[in-house]
Design an enzyme around this catalytic site. Sequence first.
Site, short mmCIF file in Angstrom:
data_model
loop_
_atom_site.label_atom_id
_atom_site.label_comp_id
_atom_site.label_asym_id
_atom_site.label_seq_id
_atom_site.Cartn_x
_atom_site.Cartn_y
_atom_site.Cartn_z
N GLU A 88 0.83 -1.21 0.00
CA GLU A 88 0.00 0.00 0.00
C GLU A 88 0.86 1.26 0.00
O GLU A 88 0.53 2.24 -0.65
CB GLU A 88 -0.96 -0.01 1.19
CG GLU A 88 -2.08 -1.03 1.07
CD GLU A 88 -2.95 -0.79 -0.16
OE1 GLU A 88 -3.05 0.36 -0.61
OE2 GLU A 88 -3.53 -1.76 -0.66
N TYR A 147 -6.82 6.21 4.29
CA TYR A 147 -6.87 5.21 3.22
C TYR A 147 -6.05 3.98 3.59
O TYR A 147 -6.52 2.84 3.48
CB TYR A 147 -6.37 5.79 1.90
CG TYR A 147 -6.07 4.68 0.93
CD1 TYR A 147 -7.10 4.02 0.25
CD2 TYR A 147 -4.77 4.20 0.75
CE1 TYR A 147 -6.85 2.93 -0.57
CE2 TYR A 147 -4.51 3.12 -0.08
CZ TYR A 147 -5.55 2.49 -0.73
OH TYR A 147 -5.29 1.41 -1.53
N ASP A 162 -9.44 4.58 -2.98
CA ASP A 162 -8.29 5.07 -3.73
C ASP A 162 -8.80 5.72 -5.01
O ASP A 162 -10.01 5.82 -5.25
CB ASP A 162 -7.27 3.96 -4.00
CG ASP A 162 -7.66 3.07 -5.16
OD1 ASP A 162 -8.87 3.00 -5.50
OD2 ASP A 162 -6.76 2.43 -5.75
#
Length: 312
Positions: A57, A140, A158
Site C-alpha cells: 500500500e 486510506y 483510492d
Amino acid sequence: MTAMTSTSPQTPQTPQGPQTPPAAALHTPVIGWFEQHARDLPWRRPEAGAWGVMVSEFMLQQTPVSRVLPVYEQWLARWPRPADLAAEAPGEAVRAWGRLGYPRRALRLHGAAQAITERHGGDVPSEHGQLLALPGIGEYTAAAVASFAYGQRHAVLDTNVRRVFARAANGIQYPPNATTAAERKLARALLPDEDERAAKWAAATMELGALVCTARNESCERCPISAHCAWRLAGKPAHEGPPRKGQTYAGTDRQVRGRLLAVLRDALTPVPQAALDAVWEEPVQRARALDGLVADGLVEPLADGRYRLPLT
C-alpha cells in the site's frame, strides 16, 4: 445522481438522468468479475500477511504495479517483518526504495515499522484505530490494511475506486480532485453488510478501476455493471469540473531531487558537494532541491560539507 444504498427497496429516480440500482445489484457482478479476472499479485497471496499488504500500500501510492513489483519482492526478501526494517537505518529504506518516486514514503514506512515493533511486538495491528495511530498511516492506508489483510469491513477509497463510484453512481466522468465527505458517505452506503464480502468488494472495485474503468480509454464492453452505470446510461457526459492536471517531471524540482538521491543511493560512503553539483547544471534549482531533501529528512548534511542518507 442520487447515491446508491444497499437498503433502498426500490430503484431511485432523479430528474437529471437515468435510474441507479440498489447497491446489492452491484455486489454480485463486481465480485464475480473479480474472482475471474483479478491479477495474481504477491500482496494478495495469503503468505504476504499484513506486513506485505502494508508495504504494497505504501509503494502503490501514485506508482503503477509494474514498477512496484520488483522493488516489493526485494524489500520483503530483505525485511520480511517490520522489526527487520526497524533495525536498519532509515537511509537504508531510502536506498532500497530505488526509483519508485516520492521517497518520503520510504521514511514513513520505516517509521511505521519502528512503531509496530515498539508498540505491537512486531505484528501489524488489526484494529483500524491502532493502524491509524501509526506514523505515516492515513485513513486510506489504515482502511486498506484492515480490509485486505484482516478481512474487515471498511470503505477503501483510492483513485480507482473513486472513479468507479463517480461513474457508476453519480454519473460523472471523474471524481473531485480531493476526496469529499459525500464520496465517503457513498462508499459506506455501498459496502456489503458482511465483513468478508465487504473486503472482497473493496478489492474488486479497486481492480475494476485499474483494469476496466480506467481514467482514459475505459472498456465499458468488459464492465460487469455497464448496464447499471449512470455515466454510460447518460451518454458519457464530458467532465465539467476543474481541469485535471497532468503530472510533469522533466525539468522539475522532483527530477533534480531524484538525481541527487540517485547519487547518494549509489554511494556507500558520504559524498562531497561536487558529486551532487555534477548532476544538475542550474545552481539555484539544485540548491533548492537539496535543501528540500535535507528538510524532508531524506539527506543528512555533515560538518565537513559532505552528504549521506540518514542514519537516524
